[in-house]
Design a protein around this motif. Structure first.
Motif, short mmCIF file in Angstrom:
data_model
loop_
_atom_site.label_atom_id
_atom_site.label_comp_id
_atom_site.label_asym_id
_atom_site.label_seq_id
_atom_site.Cartn_x
_atom_site.Cartn_y
_atom_site.Cartn_z
N GLY A 128 3.57 5.19 10.35
CA GLY A 128 4.23 6.32 9.75
C GLY A 128 5.06 5.93 8.77
N SER A 129 5.17 4.77 8.11
CA SER A 129 6.12 4.38 6.99
C SER A 129 5.84 5.16 5.72
CB SER A 129 6.07 2.89 6.69
OG SER A 129 4.50 2.52 6.44
N MET A 130 4.92 5.68 5.53
CA MET A 130 4.95 6.72 4.19
C MET A 130 5.73 7.67 4.53
SD MET A 130 2.06 8.71 2.41
CE MET A 130 2.06 10.45 2.99
N ALA A 137 -2.73 7.83 6.32
CA ALA A 137 -3.77 7.55 7.26
C ALA A 137 -3.51 6.15 8.18
CB ALA A 137 -4.89 7.25 6.56
N ASP A 138 -2.08 6.12 8.41
CA ASP A 138 -1.52 5.02 9.18
C ASP A 138 -0.55 5.25 10.29
OD1 ASP A 138 -0.59 2.42 10.07
OD2 ASP A 138 0.33 2.05 7.83
N ALA A 139 -0.71 4.65 11.63
CA ALA A 139 0.04 5.02 12.63
C ALA A 139 1.38 4.58 12.71
CB ALA A 139 -0.73 4.33 13.85
N LYS A 170 0.82 -1.12 -0.15
CA LYS A 170 0.13 -0.13 -0.12
C LYS A 170 1.02 1.49 0.09
CE LYS A 170 -2.18 -1.15 3.93
NZ LYS A 170 -1.99 -2.54 3.94
N THR A 171 1.83 1.36 0.87
CA THR A 171 2.61 2.54 1.09
C THR A 171 3.40 2.63 -0.16
OG1 THR A 171 2.59 2.18 3.34
CG2 THR A 171 4.12 3.57 2.67
N THR A 172 4.28 1.68 -0.64
CA THR A 172 5.07 1.65 -1.76
C THR A 172 4.19 2.12 -2.88
OG1 THR A 172 6.27 -0.18 -0.85
CG2 THR A 172 6.73 0.27 -3.02
MG MG Z 1 1.81 1.00 4.69
#
Ligand code: MG
Ligand code: ADP
Length: 261
Positions: A43-45, A39-41, A16-18
């Protein structure tokens, strides 16, 4: 006109993030004005975009949502970070996890993110939302704010059960909260082209869902180059411009642009 795309799958590690980062930067490279919203805790984005310690950020999506909930004013552009590769983004961090439960007692709790993004739509052509690996209230907020959903699916096992649950949730949001919501398509990710297995999975997904849901022509191949970008803080287009993953995301960008015509 602005298109809001939620990138969602309640399974973690599917890309998703990639996809959010490289589709977003891909669209910017085609001249589009793009905002990425994390919208993800986890923080990987934020990490993928070069913020080494997202948990130390002062302003994230969490503060912005809190202000909206408390009817406080936002400064223009508050919390929005400009990235050197031509996109803007709003990061998140671990504090978003607490928000998930505190939203339960908030009036119009499903529409906070939509309310926020509606004020930004005049400035962007695409807003991509990187969802967390759950179908909780933050993901519902993303689905309510979105025009369409892009579903990355890892071509590593048959993800039928999880996909059914996700599709059911999207259907429920469509019926009850956001009649404009549609599924843009399923994107096969981390495809290992050396094995038949991935090909079998993609054939099975096409068979099971292909008549109801669009499946993107282009798959994203598995490559260590993609995994490296997370630590590098830059897109695949800078990290490995001639590689198979950069090519995969370039083609996906073209398909997404085509889809909007
Ligand atoms: Mg992700
Ligand atoms: P999610 O956001 O769904 O949890 P990520 O985009 O963070 O998934 O990807 C999960 C892990 O897989 C990360 O370590 C990432 O670098 C890696 N990854 C993503 N896409 C690929 C790919 N095409 N090939 C190899 N590794 C990948």
């Amino acid at each position: 006109m602005c298109r809001v795309i939620a990138i969602a799958n309640q399974k973690g590690g599917v890309g998703k993030t990639t996809t959010c980062v490289n589709l977003g930067i891909g669209l910017a490279r085609e001249g589009k004005k793009v905002l990425l919203v994390e919208a993800d805790a986890q923080g990987s984005m934020a990490v993928s975009l070069g913020i080494a310690e997202p948990d130390e950020l002062d302003v994230t999506l969490v503060n912005i949502m809190e202000k909206l909930i408390n009817d406080e004013d936002l400064e223009p552009g508050e919390g929005i970070i400009h990235h050197e590769e031509g996109i803007d983004f709003i990061p998140a961090n671990i504090e978003l996890a607490g928000m998930e439960t505190s939203l339960v007692n908030v009036m119009s709790r499903e529409t906070i993110l939509r309310q926020y993004l509606s004020g930004l739509k005049s400035q962007y052509e695409y807003i991509l939302i990187d969802c967390m690996p759950s179908l909780g209230m933050i993901t519902i907020n993303a689905l309510v704010a979105a025009d369409s959903v892009l579903i990355p699916v890892e071509a590593a096992y048959l993800p039928v059960k999880g996909l059914q649950q996700l599709i059911k949730t999207i259907g429920r949001v469509h019926r009850k909260l956001n009649p404009a919501l549609s599924i843009m398509g399923i994107l096969l990710t981390k495809v290992d082209r050396r094995t038949n297995f991935a090909r079998d999975i993609s054939a099975q997904i096409r068979e099971a869902y292909g008549d109801k849901i669009h499946i993107f022509e282009n798959c994203i191949p598995m490559s260590v180059r993609a995994a490296e970008t997370t630590a590098e803080g830059k897109s695949i287009y800078l990290h490995d411009p001639k590689g198979i993953v950069a090519n995969g995301y370039r083609c996906l960008t073209g398909e997404v642009l085509e889809h909007e015509k």
